[in-house]
Design a protein around this motif. Structure first.
Motif, short mmCIF file in Angstrom:
data_model
loop_
_atom_site.label_atom_id
_atom_site.label_comp_id
_atom_site.label_asym_id
_atom_site.label_seq_id
_atom_site.Cartn_x
_atom_site.Cartn_y
_atom_site.Cartn_z
N ALA A 12 27.92 53.75 8.37
CA ALA A 12 29.12 54.23 7.69
C ALA A 12 30.34 53.40 8.09
N ALA A 13 30.45 53.06 9.37
CA ALA A 13 31.58 52.25 9.84
C ALA A 13 31.56 50.86 9.23
N VAL A 14 30.38 50.24 9.23
CA VAL A 14 30.26 48.90 8.62
C VAL A 14 30.60 48.98 7.14
N GLY A 15 30.13 50.08 6.50
CA GLY A 15 30.44 50.23 5.08
C GLY A 15 31.92 50.36 4.82
N SER A 16 32.66 51.05 5.75
CA SER A 16 34.11 51.21 5.55
C SER A 16 34.82 49.86 5.55
N VAL A 17 34.32 48.91 6.37
CA VAL A 17 34.91 47.56 6.39
C VAL A 17 34.52 46.78 5.14
N LEU A 18 33.24 46.83 4.79
CA LEU A 18 32.76 46.06 3.63
C LEU A 18 33.38 46.55 2.33
N PHE A 19 33.62 47.87 2.22
CA PHE A 19 34.24 48.39 0.99
C PHE A 19 35.68 47.92 0.84
#
Length: 756
Positions: A12-19
């Motif tokens: 979820a954290a990685v996704g927040s950056v990638l989004f």
């Protein structure tokens, strides 16, 4: 579960950056674009490092805070930074202490404020949100931190508990297969180390109280130095001396290298042994329970090992008299007979004490045992060093005389009879018994069984001719009117003559005291001697093979009665326990006979429990396979007299056991003898882990019943509730029990009176 949660929050954290990256790529230019990509990569790398190492270094906490601020400057709107910060709080909340989580939240809050404050310096577009607005998100951020921290604590606690339970199960399984005391110690302490590894910060120290010091046996966990001993003042004994609390813990803290909370447990492994458990701040109660359970497992395994070691010494000797036992006697006689020449002269004396039962009845069984020991000593004194002296069972003895003629053998027998007949001082009383001796001489081609049988027949002839004499075997003694032969023939025909009677003793559950099963007990209504109990004829039945017919009769009668009780009380659970001998298990058709009996009587397989001792299984090589076969049918398997045999743990591992019956010798002393109580507690705990029901035998008093209930025993059986009853009397007893007549135990005396 913990690792899965970490993976989820990390993604979820990685996704927040990638989004957020598409917005940076589409709107940022030059240095801001590079800044956004570099700081985004830094955050992802930071979270990955945290996941792989399982911790967050303090410099990385500050590095993340700086990266948040710089990453926000590359965003088209700094509000997008909220998702990244909150995702980071969830990820980081699974690592470190509560104090670290508070520091992390403070840094994240500062990062949000700085992100909004600095963003207008790098962008010409006006910002629709002010610095003051960001303070509205800070309470929610701290709330998220608290939730993440609590989730982390719960997950870690659950994971540690599962690890401890797994290590206990693994250690218990290993202990089941261990018999050497040293190996048991290694396995047990390896289990302690595993429990420490499953509980971060836990230390375990085992010590033995030796006057003014506690001598350290072993430690587990991280210690800066391992002392040989610590002052006994670290522990304060309670008035009962079976419990203690930690006193001056300074020497323990010095050994660890930091200040810990300590707890003290009495060790079940040996007397005056204690287990000291330490941990930062507070010792987890679950860890104490695990250490205690491990101690009980090791104690039970060591007791089993001790019994096995004793058995190696006693394998060929009678435990009371230290003479050879029946198996050793038979083996040695077989070897002597195989190597003997016709001219060597080989004789067997069969001895049976006259009126020995009177000594037991009048003076008590302890006096009877003392008398048997004295008889054994006199046998050693009045025989030659090379002669084989054995106790075959009860008050029966045998002697092998090799290398002597019949006249000398007869003289030895008479001299021995005179010595045994001399008065014996038993405490404050004096007893005198005679001995009937049968003498048989080995002839060419005779086998062991026939030779012993001839001496046995001669002994019965000596009794029939007036007792306290020596009788030399003659072929005429085998005529059918011989008392011994007559008794054996009557026993063989007892089942067909409808002379056998089956009585039943109830088994009740705890704490409700509702009857859930009965044990079938055979009696013989002898046409001349009256009602005989198993002790009067079972040994003869097993020796002659009549036990097969007796066992079949009891099995069928018990199944018929069980079917009748179920029909009269539909839905009421009631199983019937039937004892099985080694001879029955050795028979090829044993399993088929069980199947046929169930089918013919209409008894359900779950209503039948086959009850046997460990010795029965060990004496029958094919027993385990046959027991598994009937267990597959749904028939229950009960292990009787558990705790007294040398292979108790091995039996539980090898057999499909459903019920363990705790031997009455432990129940008798459990209230007053701590070691007996510990054995019962260990058996109950072990059986609970293995999913095996427990029944305590020989319960006679209310205090015993209450103690067994406190220890967790599942069922009880004994004279407190009822003596063995006929099927008709049991029907009435069951009706009273179903109605709750004995639910409180207040009317137990009345039940006993009616059963007598």
């Amino acid at each position: 579960m913990t690792e899965g949660t970490r993976w989820l929050f990390g993604l979820a954290a990685v996704g927040s950056v990638l989004f957020n990256m598409p917005g940076i790529v589409l709107t940022a230019r030059g240095g801001l674009l590079v800044l956004g990509i570099v700081t985004g990569a830094f955050l992802i790398a930071s979270w990955y490092l945290c996941f792989t190492r399982g911790r967050v270094p303090i410099p990385l906490e500050f590095g993340d805070a700086v990266a948040f601020v710089l990453f926000a400057q590359a965003l088209p709107n700094p509000v997008g930074m909220l998702a990244v910060v909150f995702a980071s709080i969830w990820v980081r909340g699974l690592y470190g202490s509560t104090l670290r989580s508070v520091l992390r939240s403070c840094l994240a809050s500062l990062s949000l404020v700085l992100s909004v404050s600095l963003w207008p310096l790098f962008h010409e577009v006006p910002l629709w949100i002010g610095v003051a607005d960001t303070f509205n998100a800070i309470p929610l951020l701290f709330l998220t931190m608290l939730i993440a921290r609590q989730l982390s604590i719960v997950l870690l606690s659950r994971e540690q508990g599962m690890l401890r339970d797994r290590e206990l199960a693994v250690t218990g399984s290993l202990l089941l297969g261990a018999s050497d005391a040293e190996a048991i110690g290694v396995i047990g302490w390896a289990g302690a180390q595993s429990i420490c590894a499953a509980t971060p910060g836990l230390r375990v120290l085992r010590a033995v109280l030796d006057g003014p010091v506690l001598r350290v046996d072993a430690v587990s966990g991280e210690f800066s130095s391992i002392p040989d001993a610590v002052p006994s003042t670290v522990m304060t004994l309670c008035p009962s001396a079976s419990d203690a609390r930690v006193g001056d813990a300074a020497p323990l803290d010095a050994a660890v290298g930091e200040r810990l909370a300590w707890a003290c447990l009495a060790s079940d492994v040996r007397t005056n042994a204690w287990i000291l458990v330490g941990a930062p701040k507070v010792v987890p109660p679950e860890a104490l329970v695990a250490v205690r359970a491990l101690s009980i497992q090791v104690a039970l395994a060591l007791r089993n090992s001790s019994v096995q070691e004793e058995l190696l010494v006693q394998a060929s000797s009678d435990p009371l008299t230290r003479l050879d036992n029946r198996a050793a006697f038979t083996a040695r006689l077989t070897a002597i007979l195989a190597g003997a020449r016709p001219t060597d002269g080989l004789h067997v004396l069969f001895l049976d004490l006259d009126d020995f039962k009177d000594v037991n009845d009048i003076l008590c069984h302890r006096a009877g045992n003392d008398l048997l020991v004295t008889v054994a000593d006199r046998m050693r004194t009045h025989t030659r060093p090379g002669d084989v002296c054995a106790r075959l069972g009860g008050d029966e003895f045998a002697i092998v005389l090799a290398g002597t003629n019949e006249a000398d053998a007869l003289e030895i027998a008479r001299r021995l009879g005179a010595a045994i007949a001399e008065p014996v001082r038993l405490g404050a009383q004096t007893a005198q018994v005679g001995v009937s001796i049968g003498l048989a001489t080995a002839a060419a081609g005779i086998d062991v069984e026939d030779l012993v049988h001839q001496a046995d027949v001669a002994m019965y002839a000596a009794k029939a001719n007036g007792k306290n004499r020596v009788q030399v075997f003659e072929p005429g003694l085998l005529r059918v009117d011989n008392p011994r032969v007559t008794f054996e023939w009557q026993l063989a025909a007892a089942a067909a003559a409808n002379e056998l009677v089956v009585h039943y003793q109830p088994i009740l559950d705890l704490p409700g005291l509702q009857c859930t099963a009965v044990e079938a007990l055979v009696r013989w209504q002898h046409p001349e001697r009256g009602l005989l109990y198993p002790g009067d004829f079972i040994d003869v039945a097993e020796r002659t093979g009549a036990i097969i017919g007796i066992g079949a009769f009891v099995m069928r009668r018990a199944c018929l009665d069980a079917a009748a009780w179920r029909k009269a009380n539909p839905g009421a659970p009631l199983a019937v326990h039937v004892n099985v001998s080694a001879h029955e298990l050795d028979r090829e058709g044993f399993v088929d006979s069980i199947i046929g009996c169930l089918a013919d009587t209409g008894t359900l397989a779950k209503d039948l429990v086959v009850e046997l001792t460990e010795t029965v299984v060990l004496d029958s090589p094919a027993a385990i396979g046959r027991l598994r076969a009937i267990g597959a049918l749904g028939v229950g398997i009960a292990l009787d007299d558990f705790g007294t045999g040398y292979a108790s743990l091995t039996s539980l591992r090898a057999l499909p056991v459903d019920v363990v019956k705790i031997d009455m010798s432990f129940v008798a002393g459990a209230v007053s003898i701590p070691s007996d109580r510990s054995v019962i507690e260990a058996i109950v705990r072990l059986c609970a882990q293995l999913g095996i029901a427990t029944v305590a035998e020989g319960v006679e008093r209310l205090d015993q019943e209450r103690l067994l209930g406190d220890l967790g025993a599942g069922g009880v059986q004994g004279y407190r509730y009822s003596r063995p009853l006929s099927a008709a009397d049991l029907t009435g007893w069951l009706a009273d029990n179903r109605a709750g007549a004995n639910g409180s135990g207040a009317d137990v005396g009345g039940l006993l009176r009616t059963s007598v």
